[in-house]
Design a protein around this motif. Structure first.
Motif, mmCIF file in Angstrom:
data_model
loop_
_atom_site.group_PDB
_atom_site.id
_atom_site.type_symbol
_atom_site.label_atom_id
_atom_site.label_comp_id
_atom_site.label_asym_id
_atom_site.label_seq_id
_atom_site.Cartn_x
_atom_site.Cartn_y
_atom_site.Cartn_z
ATOM 1 N N SER A 127 -4.264 12.530 -2.460
ATOM 2 C CA SER A 127 -5.345 13.162 -3.227
ATOM 3 C C SER A 127 -6.504 12.201 -3.414
ATOM 4 C CB SER A 127 -4.792 13.607 -4.595
ATOM 5 O OG SER A 127 -5.661 13.277 -5.646
ATOM 6 N N GLY A 176 0.772 -1.241 0.000
ATOM 7 C CA GLY A 176 0.000 0.000 0.000
ATOM 8 C C GLY A 176 0.799 1.285 0.000
ATOM 9 N N VAL A 177 2.008 1.268 -0.560
ATOM 10 C CA VAL A 177 2.821 2.499 -0.561
ATOM 11 C C VAL A 177 2.658 3.309 -1.855
ATOM 12 C CG1 VAL A 177 4.572 1.564 1.015
ATOM 13 C CG2 VAL A 177 4.884 1.311 -1.456
ATOM 14 N N LYS A 224 2.769 1.646 -5.201
ATOM 15 C CA LYS A 224 3.461 1.028 -6.351
ATOM 16 C C LYS A 224 2.564 1.037 -7.587
ATOM 17 C CE LYS A 224 4.105 -2.840 -4.006
ATOM 18 N NZ LYS A 224 3.835 -2.399 -2.627
ATOM 19 N N THR A 225 1.354 0.497 -7.431
ATOM 20 C CA THR A 225 0.465 0.368 -8.588
ATOM 21 C C THR A 225 0.032 1.740 -9.087
ATOM 22 O OG1 THR A 225 -0.300 -1.737 -7.722
ATOM 23 C CG2 THR A 225 -1.691 -0.668 -9.369
ATOM 24 N N THR A 226 -0.322 2.604 -8.156
ATOM 25 C CA THR A 226 -0.754 3.956 -8.530
ATOM 26 C C THR A 226 0.364 4.663 -9.300
ATOM 27 O OG1 THR A 226 -2.064 3.954 -6.514
ATOM 28 C CG2 THR A 226 -1.714 6.080 -7.561
ATOM 29 N N PRO A 237 1.188 14.285 -3.884
ATOM 30 C CA PRO A 237 0.347 14.611 -2.712
ATOM 31 C C PRO A 237 -0.699 13.525 -2.470
ATOM 32 C CG PRO A 237 -0.443 15.812 -4.629
ATOM 33 C CD PRO A 237 0.783 15.049 -5.077
#
Ligand code: ATP
Ligand code: MG
Length: 325
Positions: A277, A65-66, A68-70, A275
């Motif tokens: 968001s 959840g850091v 990576k995918t985003t 940021p």
């Protein structure tokens, strides 16, 4: 002819930039507005320079959840929007990158699993994102969840992704398809065989780091694993890029974490900070990156700026080993 018509695009952008007020950190909203305005001026109609050779970046951090995918999908979408040819390899059984790019990935869809076990080539499984012909995705389905175990007993289990990707890049060249500029590989939150395959296939590692208290925890283990890969499988692998994500710029903590990361990795850390968001977190549920979902939002502009930084750095020095064509 009006005076502004005689200006070059760069001159016009510089003039507009000069009119944007300076940052004022006492009023975070105004600072964000000024930053967004500057970014949209810089990024408007901009095309990114193509790297000399295909750059393959593995986006990894064993922490969950850091971002990576985003990071993978939004950097890829921003690069495609700026005219580059990009492939995202979804190397995570969760299939989140495939979802965010709006490509099919229900069970049974030809996927990266079939490539890893040698039953398909990249050409068989790659799909174009519905939003851009330049943006390709090798999807992941739930089948991939068994791959860590299945790979253990298969020949050259650590380098199967590299071999398949190399072949694909070469075959594209032979068949006259556009050369890929970037390949981004999204990894699961673990350091198992899927991530090892991604490290072996890449020239570079991009590590997203969340701006929170435990940000650097686990990082030394990640770096040790990368050293092992360098020693045994891929000597030219380099941690080229670190991106600070989910920053709540109003807090001192986020600024302190950012500073600490920059102290440790002054060369690798991008100037751009992503940021926190709501628009970024909403986009995947529409099967879109935030670059398509809300291109003028702070989050989209930050990812576009980060993509530009990566492209500019790549034009200056490119590590083209790994699976590059
Ligand atoms: P995993 O380790 O499970 O693969 P990950 O490292 O890929 O996770 P993401 O899935 O990209 O992390 O992000 C985790 C969650 O945080 C998601 O719900 C995502 O939408 C959200 N998120 C990511 N970046 C931001 C951001 N900048 N602002 C707000 N939410 C974000
Ligand atoms: Mg993920």
């Amino acid at each position: 002819m009006a005076v502004s018509d005689s200006l070059s695009d760069d001159e016009r952008k510089a003039a507009q930039m000069g009119a944007v007020p300076d940052f004022d950190f006492d009023t975070p909203l105004a600072a964000q507005l000024a930053l967004d305005t500057r970014r949209s001026i810089t990024l408007r109609d901009s095309t990114f320079a193509r790297p000399v050779q295909t750059r393959v970046l593995t986006v990894a951090n064993q922490k969950g959840g850091v971002g990576k995918t985003t990071t993978t999908v939004n950097i890829a979408a921003a690069m495609a929007r700026a005219g580059l040819h990009v492939l995202v390899i979804d190397n995570d059984p969760q299939g989140n990158a495939s979802t965010a790019l709006g490509v099919e990935h229900q069970a049974g869809t030809p996927s990266i699993y079939d490539v890893l076990i040698g039953e398909a080539t990249f050409a068989d499984i790659v799909q174009a994102s519905p939003f851009s012909e330049n943006l390709l995705c090798a999807p992941a389905t739930i089948d991939l969840s068994g791959a860590e175990i299945e790979l253990v007993s298969i020949d050259s289990r650590e380098t199967r992704l590299r071999l398949a990707l190399r072949r694909y890049l070469v075959d594209r060249g032979h068949s006259g398809e556009a050369r890929l500029d970037y390949v981004l590989i999204d990894c699961p939150p673990s350091l198992g065989l899927l991530t090892v395959n991604a490290f072996a296939a890449a020239g570079e590692v991009l590590i997203p780091i969340q701006c929170e208290y435990y940000a650097l925890e686990g990082l030394s283990q990640l770096l040790r694993n990368i050293e092992l890969i360098q020693g045994h499988l891929n000597p030219s692998l380099a941690v080229s890029t670190i991106l600070l994500t989910m920053s709540d710029t109003r807090t001192n903590l986020a600024r302190e974490v950012a500073q600490e990361v920059r102290n440790h990795f002054p060369e690798q850390t991008l100037r751009t900070v992503i940021p926190r968001s709501i628009r970024i977190s909403e986009a995947p549920s529409y099967g879109q990156s935030v670059i398509e979902y809300d291109p003028t939002s702070s989050g989209a502009l930050a990812y576009a700026e980060a993509a530009r930084e990566i492209a500019v750095r790549g034009a200056e020095s490119t590590n083209t080993e790994g699976a590059s064509a």
